[in-house]
Enzyme design. Sequence first.
Site, PDB file in Angstrom:
ATOM      1  CG  HIS A  93      -1.899  -1.207   1.403  1.00  0.00           C
ATOM      2  ND1 HIS A  93      -1.650  -2.142   2.415  1.00  0.00           N
ATOM      3  CD2 HIS A  93      -3.021  -1.242   0.474  1.00  0.00           C
ATOM      4  CE1 HIS A  93      -2.679  -2.967   2.285  1.00  0.00           C
ATOM      5  NE2 HIS A  93      -3.608  -2.548   1.373  1.00  0.00           N
ATOM      6  CD  GLN A 120     -13.869  -5.251  -0.950  1.00  0.00           C
ATOM      7  OE1 GLN A 120     -14.304  -4.254  -1.046  1.00  0.00           O
ATOM      8  NE2 GLN A 120     -12.855  -5.793  -0.988  1.00  0.00           N
ATOM      9  CE  LYS A 149      -2.187 -10.710  -2.708  1.00  0.00           C
ATOM     10  NZ  LYS A 149      -2.972 -10.160  -1.564  1.00  0.00           N
ATOM     11  CG  ASP A 150      -6.011  -7.723  -4.662  1.00  0.00           C
ATOM     12  OD1 ASP A 150      -6.223  -8.772  -4.210  1.00  0.00           O
ATOM     13  OD2 ASP A 150      -5.322  -6.837  -3.982  1.00  0.00           O
ATOM     14  CB  SER A 181      -4.307  -6.960   4.866  1.00  0.00           C
ATOM     15  OG  SER A 181      -4.053  -5.661   4.334  1.00  0.00           O
ATOM     16  NE  ARG A 182      -8.855 -11.928   3.481  1.00  0.00           N
ATOM     17  CZ  ARG A 182      -9.582 -10.821   2.834  1.00  0.00           C
ATOM     18  NH1 ARG A 182      -8.782 -10.715   1.785  1.00  0.00           N
ATOM     19  NH2 ARG A 182     -10.606 -10.694   2.898  1.00  0.00           N
TER      20      ARG A 182
END
Length: 282
Positions: free
Chosen positions: A33, A57, A150-151, A187-188
């Site tokens: 980020h 989401q 990444k997404d 984040s996960r």
Amino acid sequence: MQIARTITELRQLLAGRQKPAFVPTMGNLHEGHLALVRQAGPLGDATVASIFVNRLQFLPHEDFDSYPRTWEADCAKLEAAGCDLVFAPREQDMYPEPQTFKVHPDPALADILEGQFRPGFFVGVGTVVMKLFCAVFAGRPEGVALFGKKDYQQLMVIRQLVRQFALPITIVGGETCRAADGLALSSRNGYLSEAERAEAVQLSLALRTLARDALAAADALPAHLPGLEARAMDALRARGWQPDYLTVRRRADLQPPAAGDALVVLGAARLGKTRLIDNLEV
Ligand code: PAF
């Protein structure tokens, strides 16, 4: 660094800005980020980040409630990265009434891969991103918004949204940031136990192997792909993962490729309770 809690406050604080550069996030910020925030600096006349964990989401069984909320640390990181303004709406400010108007992305792009395993995910993403874009950019001649590669599929859905609604926003994709061992930052990742964290890099290694095998079979790729993808998933299963998909797709539209197409290899798999995704442009 200024903080806006409501869309009205945000618009007041952005008055006079011609070209905000915007990084939407759900918080629990990592270097991926922050790299986007630093990249945003020279692209606009105000660097804006949002922090909003978007209920729309998440599926009912997913981690909306436990998603890490790390407000103080996030603000310190954003300020150090050069962010001018954080938009951090409360849920009642973002969704003061049930959000019955929604953005429904093209199913050909949004109902495959992540959309297949997380039905409705891209409706939730498309809707909140459209709303965030309206909050940040409405009434301005132009803007820039940055999203991580990444997404990968999310970035493609948002590019299509901006194109089809003719929004005056340039979308910039930031490279995936990785830990020293190659694990894509997420984040996960914080959900992983120590042993799982050591194992987690195997997803990106499996994608590399699949990419290498796909390149080696390039002459007859469509015929070989099902076998190569099944082998890649079996290899992860043998290590204790539960893969949703490991697949080679055409970069242009994420459909199965024909010989000669530019490729991207994408994967999603669960390690213990943590679902990780990653991809690799080939
Ligand atoms: O990538 C994310 O963190 C989220 O999907 C986004 C784009 C901030 C929308 O909630």
